[in-house]
Design a protein around this motif. Structure first.
Motif, PDB file in Angstrom:
ATOM      1  N   ASP A  86     121.092  45.870 -25.545  1.00  0.00           N
ATOM      2  CA  ASP A  86     120.120  45.799 -24.455  1.00  0.00           C
ATOM      3  C   ASP A  86     119.015  44.773 -24.690  1.00  0.00           C
ATOM      4  OD1 ASP A  86     118.848  47.026 -26.530  1.00  0.00           O
ATOM      5  OD2 ASP A  86     118.365  48.876 -25.475  1.00  0.00           O
ATOM      6  N   THR A  87     119.027  44.094 -25.843  1.00  0.00           N
ATOM      7  CA  THR A  87     117.990  43.110 -26.154  1.00  0.00           C
ATOM      8  C   THR A  87     118.642  41.813 -26.603  1.00  0.00           C
ATOM      9  OG1 THR A  87     116.486  44.866 -26.860  1.00  0.00           O
ATOM     10  CG2 THR A  87     115.938  42.609 -27.517  1.00  0.00           C
ATOM     11  N   PHE A  88     118.284  40.723 -25.928  1.00  0.00           N
ATOM     12  CA  PHE A  88     118.823  39.404 -26.281  1.00  0.00           C
ATOM     13  C   PHE A  88     118.076  38.879 -27.507  1.00  0.00           C
ATOM     14  CE2 PHE A  88     118.919  34.763 -25.994  1.00  0.00           C
ATOM     15  CZ  PHE A  88     120.275  34.542 -25.814  1.00  0.00           C
ATOM     16  N   ILE A  89     118.828  38.582 -28.575  1.00  0.00           N
ATOM     17  CA  ILE A  89     118.216  38.104 -29.818  1.00  0.00           C
ATOM     18  C   ILE A  89     118.721  36.718 -30.203  1.00  0.00           C
ATOM     19  CG2 ILE A  89     117.814  40.426 -30.705  1.00  0.00           C
ATOM     20  CD1 ILE A  89     120.291  40.119 -32.448  1.00  0.00           C
ATOM     21  N   GLY A  90     119.463  36.067 -29.341  1.00  0.00           N
ATOM     22  CA  GLY A  90     119.943  34.720 -29.622  1.00  0.00           C
ATOM     23  C   GLY A  90     120.883  34.692 -30.820  1.00  0.00           C
ATOM     24  N   LEU A  91     120.604  33.818 -31.767  1.00  0.00           N
ATOM     25  CA  LEU A  91     121.442  33.675 -32.965  1.00  0.00           C
ATOM     26  C   LEU A  91     120.989  34.568 -34.104  1.00  0.00           C
ATOM     27  CD1 LEU A  91     121.859  29.782 -32.960  1.00  0.00           C
ATOM     28  CD2 LEU A  91     123.416  31.502 -32.022  1.00  0.00           C
ATOM     29  N   THR A  95     122.126  34.409 -38.108  1.00  0.00           N
ATOM     30  CA  THR A  95     121.207  34.079 -39.209  1.00  0.00           C
ATOM     31  C   THR A  95     121.118  35.212 -40.212  1.00  0.00           C
ATOM     32  OG1 THR A  95     119.357  34.862 -37.835  1.00  0.00           O
ATOM     33  CG2 THR A  95     119.862  32.510 -37.793  1.00  0.00           C
ATOM     34  N   GLN A  96     121.088  36.437 -39.728  1.00  0.00           N
ATOM     35  CA  GLN A  96     121.037  37.574 -40.647  1.00  0.00           C
ATOM     36  C   GLN A  96     122.333  37.716 -41.418  1.00  0.00           C
ATOM     37  OE1 GLN A  96     120.055  41.255 -38.734  1.00  0.00           O
ATOM     38  NE2 GLN A  96     120.037  42.435 -40.628  1.00  0.00           N
ATOM     39  N   MET A  97     123.444  37.447 -40.732  1.00  0.00           N
ATOM     40  CA  MET A  97     124.750  37.552 -41.382  1.00  0.00           C
ATOM     41  C   MET A  97     124.897  36.532 -42.505  1.00  0.00           C
ATOM     42  SD  MET A  97     128.428  37.226 -39.489  1.00  0.00           S
ATOM     43  CE  MET A  97     127.999  35.589 -38.838  1.00  0.00           C
ATOM     44  N   PHE A  98     124.529  35.284 -42.255  1.00  0.00           N
ATOM     45  CA  PHE A  98     124.672  34.241 -43.267  1.00  0.00           C
ATOM     46  C   PHE A  98     123.711  34.442 -44.441  1.00  0.00           C
ATOM     47  CE2 PHE A  98     126.686  31.890 -39.762  1.00  0.00           C
ATOM     48  CZ  PHE A  98     127.798  31.403 -40.414  1.00  0.00           C
ATOM     49  N   SER A  99     122.678  35.224 -44.260  1.00  0.00           N
ATOM     50  CA  SER A  99     121.720  35.467 -45.339  1.00  0.00           C
ATOM     51  C   SER A  99     122.121  36.633 -46.228  1.00  0.00           C
ATOM     52  CB  SER A  99     120.327  35.736 -44.764  1.00  0.00           C
ATOM     53  OG  SER A  99     120.312  36.939 -44.002  1.00  0.00           O
ATOM     54  N   GLU A 100     123.160  37.378 -45.863  1.00  0.00           N
ATOM     55  CA  GLU A 100     123.571  38.546 -46.630  1.00  0.00           C
ATOM     56  C   GLU A 100     124.572  38.163 -47.716  1.00  0.00           C
ATOM     57  OE1 GLU A 100     125.072  41.487 -44.024  1.00  0.00           O
ATOM     58  OE2 GLU A 100     123.094  42.039 -43.225  1.00  0.00           O
ATOM     59  N   ALA A 300     129.884  38.825 -33.808  1.00  0.00           N
ATOM     60  CA  ALA A 300     129.453  37.575 -34.444  1.00  0.00           C
ATOM     61  C   ALA A 300     130.416  37.191 -35.563  1.00  0.00           C
ATOM     62  CB  ALA A 300     128.034  37.728 -34.988  1.00  0.00           C
ATOM     63  N   VAL A 301     130.822  38.165 -36.371  1.00  0.00           N
ATOM     64  CA  VAL A 301     131.792  37.887 -37.438  1.00  0.00           C
ATOM     65  C   VAL A 301     133.127  37.471 -36.840  1.00  0.00           C
ATOM     66  CG1 VAL A 301     132.982  38.832 -39.450  1.00  0.00           C
ATOM     67  CG2 VAL A 301     130.645  39.537 -38.965  1.00  0.00           C
ATOM     68  N   ALA A 302     133.545  38.141 -35.770  1.00  0.00           N
ATOM     69  CA  ALA A 302     134.808  37.792 -35.124  1.00  0.00           C
ATOM     70  C   ALA A 302     134.778  36.364 -34.599  1.00  0.00           C
ATOM     71  CB  ALA A 302     135.093  38.768 -33.984  1.00  0.00           C
ATOM     72  N   PHE A 303     133.640  35.956 -34.060  1.00  0.00           N
ATOM     73  CA  PHE A 303     133.528  34.594 -33.543  1.00  0.00           C
ATOM     74  C   PHE A 303     133.570  33.571 -34.675  1.00  0.00           C
ATOM     75  CE2 PHE A 303     131.638  31.066 -31.163  1.00  0.00           C
ATOM     76  CZ  PHE A 303     132.340  31.189 -29.967  1.00  0.00           C
TER      77      PHE A 303
END
Length: 325
Positions: A86-91, A95-100, A300-303
């Protein structure tokens, strides 16, 4: 209503709809849009001929757009929203995924899989294809090597779980260690190397596929080139590496890229063997960790996986076209 009757009705409606579509669309094209006239010198007929192939392609293009393009676009759009959607957060998910650390580990493991499995399976398939063609019982050997292709990834994983079992009475590795007086170990918990123990399962399965394709390619090599090499004094190794391999290089590349695409999408083996624990996680299993609790992160991971697979698929299609020419 009986499922059989429902299936028959569905087939009748589907086939009848396709036949009706092609009949009506061609009738409208020829009678309404481009009707033949005496004063156009056949120009309308030529125009109808140019449009007609698109009438036949439209159902397939529509189905691909509905079941392939739309889900891809929808998945990317969903990846731009938060967990609840319900909230648009863009990328933000990216960014959070690549930082993990977990994502980086999964990405590194995927690179290992993409480098080792296609190379090993293609090499072993080529080696087996060459050797079995020289044996009288080569077809029996090919059947045995191809047999793992008939086993599902989960079934193959369960078989190899016995191979890697801690009990020396079950696991082959620990049985050999027990013979030489070493204690039992769990191969799937050895850091870094446990990934290769999992890769062996996929190599075992895909070697049969590579063998069948490459065996057909080897048999398609003109005998004249081999006979000329023998007359010139070439030994078997020179004939294989300098005569045969260059002539089937296109097929080798197609097999390599096909297995690479499979590797980038494999999930069952890791999930069934370790569940992604002990630093064996790959991108598909990493995606499954978020599948039912964070749709934004999972899509996001699937993409990311799709972006990685896409260049390999394009390369594979180009090589296949070259092979057909």
């Amino acid at each position: 209503m009986s499922p059989i009757i429902q299936g028959i009705i569905t087939i009748i409606i589907g086939v009848g709809g396709c036949v009706g579509y092609f009949f009506l669309s061609n009738m409208i094209l020829d009678k309404v849009i481009f009707p033949p006239r005496d004063d156009d010198h056949g120009r309308n007929i030529n125009r109808a001929t140019m449009v007609r192939p698109w009438l036949f392609l439209f159902p397939a293009m529509f189905a691909l757009g509905l079941y392939l393009v739309y889900p891809v676009v929808g998945s990317f759009w969903r990846s731009l929203y938060n967990r609840s959607g319900d909230t648009f957060i863009g990328l933000g998910n990216y960014t959070q995924m690549f930082s993990e650390e977990g994502f980086r580990t999964a990405f590194f493991n995927n690179v290992l899989w993409a480098l080792f499995v296609p190379a090993a399976a293609t090499f072993l398939g080529l080696l087996v294809a060459q050797l079995t063609d020289r044996l009288k019982w080569g077809n029996i050997a090919k059947s045995l090597i191809f047999m793992p292709m008939a086993i599902s990834f989960v079934g193959a994983s369960l078989i190899w779980k016995f191979v890697y079992a801690n009990d020396p009475d079950i696991g082959i590795i620990n049985a050999l260690r027990d013979v030489i007086g070493l204690g039992p170990i769990d191969p799937l918990q050895i850091p870094f190397w446990n990934n290769f123990f999992l890769m062996v399962i996929l190599v075992w399965i895909q070697t049969g596929f590579a063998m069948v394709i490459l065996s057909a390619a080897l048999r398609g090599i003109p005998e004249e080139t081999i006979e000329a090499a023998i007359i010139d004094g070439a030994n078997p190794f020179q004939i294989f590496f300098k005569i045969k391999v260059p002539q089937i290089m296109g097929t080798i590349v197609v097999v390599w890229t096909t297995i690479t695409i499979l590797v980038l999408k494999v999930f069952d083996i890791v999930y069934a063997m370790t569940g992604g624990n002990f630093d064996t996680e790959i991108l598909p299993s990493y995606m499954m960790d978020y599948m039912f609790r964070d749709d934004g992160r999972a899509t996001a991971v699937a993409f990311v996986i799709m972006i990685i697979v896409l260049p390999v698929m394009v390369w594979n299609i180009r090589q296949a076209r070259k092979e057909m020419r």
